[in-house]
Design an enzyme around this catalytic site. Structure first.
Site, PDB file in Angstrom:
ATOM      1  N   GLY A 118       0.813  -1.215   0.000  1.00 48.43           N
ATOM      2  CA  GLY A 118       0.000   0.000   0.000  1.00 48.43           C
ATOM      3  C   GLY A 118       0.836   1.249   0.000  1.00 48.43           C
ATOM      4  N   ASN A 119       0.159   2.386  -0.046  1.00 49.25           N
ATOM      5  CA  ASN A 119       0.836   3.682  -0.051  1.00 49.25           C
ATOM      6  C   ASN A 119       0.737   4.325   1.317  1.00 49.25           C
ATOM      7  OD1 ASN A 119       1.185   3.319  -2.770  1.00 49.25           O
ATOM      8  ND2 ASN A 119       0.484   5.368  -3.301  1.00 49.25           N
ATOM      9  N   ARG A 120       1.733   5.101   1.670  1.00 49.16           N
ATOM     10  CA  ARG A 120       1.675   5.851   2.928  1.00 49.16           C
ATOM     11  C   ARG A 120       0.632   6.950   2.813  1.00 49.16           C
ATOM     12  NH1 ARG A 120       7.265   8.269   4.617  1.00 49.16           N
ATOM     13  NH2 ARG A 120       6.033   9.047   6.342  1.00 49.16           N
TER      14      ARG A 120
END
Ligand code: PMT
Length: 399
Positions: A208-210
């Site tokens: 996932g993305n931060r």
């Protein structure tokens, strides 16, 4: 948005009266002038001295008190109010208001005011569920009062049920929402995305993305406070659910795409602050992948590009978190995704970008005009973005 607003806070005689001190304190700290009216029973549970010390205003308790600046003219208070909020509101006060009884300073003020009125009931669960209380609340709602429903939980009786005063944050969020109804986004529908999408690898893992969601939530709340109807499509975050906003929880980029497509019907603007994963695992393992082999190769495929693919007659606003050539890279994204605005987000400083409460951005429009903003809180950044959205919506409407 609470600064310089006059908020009449009515406190009635429920055990939750002590929580009114917290409400009064938060409103005062936010810059509002808080004028407090307490019923006689409320004064038995919390002293006017406590409340008045917090608000630094004279607490009104008695309609006929000769020293009160409002004693002969409760109308003054009713007229000065930008909003009246009663928290906690007992069944007794709710019943009086529904019947138009004005036998104390609080009920008289409510009867005399043209300001919006918010009622936050708190009482024993049987009293709350009693049909007469429900009828009274329904009457008030039908007359345009805003009711902040009580919460479920432990009551003073020792039982668990509906009747606890709503959370202070919920009450304050409702005040902001009510005050914002006449804002410059009144009548507009704004769709906002927030958080970082999570793409599953197997039942227990994801890539996932931060993103903490703070930037997107700040935009959603600021739009709500300026009168917009807001849908917030959010990937998982640890932020509390904002009041008065339709929240659509999603996890993956594909789910976000679907939710955005539904939400943008009749939208005036889509503002995508979400950090959407660009790749997802080609296949999601049905069972947990065992850690047997020394290396593991994942095959990734592109996720849908939501901003590029979503269609409709609304403003499209994107964000670009960049670590180098911030403005140039953001401009390219604006072109490629055919956006009306892009918010170039400098993530090189510890005070800007992911997770923190502040952000350093440049707002870039279609004509290439760049508005470089200093380091601001995310809420301040949100307001600047919405100023630009309001300007563009005005131009679109020919104003
Ligand atoms: O949540 P916080 O901790 O407060 O952090 C805020 C933030 C840094 C995440 C936020 O301000 C931000 O910059 N978000 C955009 C992150 C990013 O770099 O996006 P991007 O460059 O990958 O995409 C550009 C735009 O296209 C974004 O608006 C994105 O939402 C959108 N996009 C991206 C990929 C994709 N598949 N579909 C999209 O619509």
């Amino acid at each position: 948005m609470l600064a310089n607003k006059t908020i009449v806070l009515g406190i009635t005689g429920g055990i939750a009266a002590y929580k009114a001190a917290d409400i009064a304190s938060k409103l005062t700290q936010a810059g509002a002038r808080v004028e407090v009216v307490m019923t006689e029973s409320a004064t038995k549970l919390i002293t006017p001295l406590t409340i008045g010390t917090i608000t630094q205003t004279k607490v009104v308790t008695d309609m006929f008190e000769p020293t009160s600046e409002y004693s002969l003219e409760h109308i003054t208070l009713a007229e000065a109010a930008d909003v009246v909020v009663i928290a906690p509101a007992t069944a007794n006060t709710v019943a009086k208001l529904a019947a138009g009884i004005a036998d104390n300073m609080l009920t008289s003020t409510v009867l005399a005011t043209k300001a919006p009125v918010i009622i936050a009931p708190a009482m024993n669960d049987n009293m709350f569920q009693n049909p007469v209380t429900q009828d009274n609340l329904a009457k008030l709602k039908a007359r345009g009062f805003t009711i902040v429903d009580p919460a479920y939980g432990r009551l003073v009786s020792g039982k668990t049920g509906w009747g606890r005063l709503a959370e202070v944050e919920t009450i304050i969020g409702t005040i902001k929402q009510v005050l914002g109804k006449k804002g410059d986004l009144a009548g507009k529908r704004i769709v906002v995305t927030a958080g970082g999408t999570l793409e599953p690898i197997d039942p227990v893992r994801h890539i996932g993305n931060r993103s903490s969601g703070k930037m997107g939530y700040a935009v959603a709340e600021a739009a709500r406070d300026r009168g917009a109807t807001v849908a917030l499509i959010t990937a998982p975050t640890s932020l509390p659910e904002p009041v008065g906003i339709e929240v659509v929880p999603v996890q993956t980029a594909s789910q976000m795409k679907e939710a955005v497509a539904k939400a943008v019907a009749k939208a005036d603007a889509l503002i995508m602050a979400a950090a959407v994963a660009d790749y997802q695992p080609k296949a999601v393992a049905e069972a947990k992948i065992k850690k047997a082999a020394p290396t593991l190769t994942l095959e990734l495929v592109r996720t849908p590009d939501i901003l590029t693919e979503v269609k409709g007659n609304f403003l499209k606003v994107g964000f670009a978190a960049e670590s180098e050539d911030v403005v140039a890279n953001a401009k390219q994204k604006l072109q490629k995704k055919q956006l009306d605005l892009i918010i170039a987000n400098d993530i090189t400083s510890a005070e800007s970008g992911f997770g923190v409460d502040t952000n350093k951005v440049a707002i870039i429009d279609r004509d290439g005009k760049v508005d470089n903003l200093p380091l601001l809180t995310k809420r301040e950044v949100a307001e600047k973005i919405l100023d630009k959205v309001v300007e563009l919506l005005g131009k679109k409407a020919g104003r």
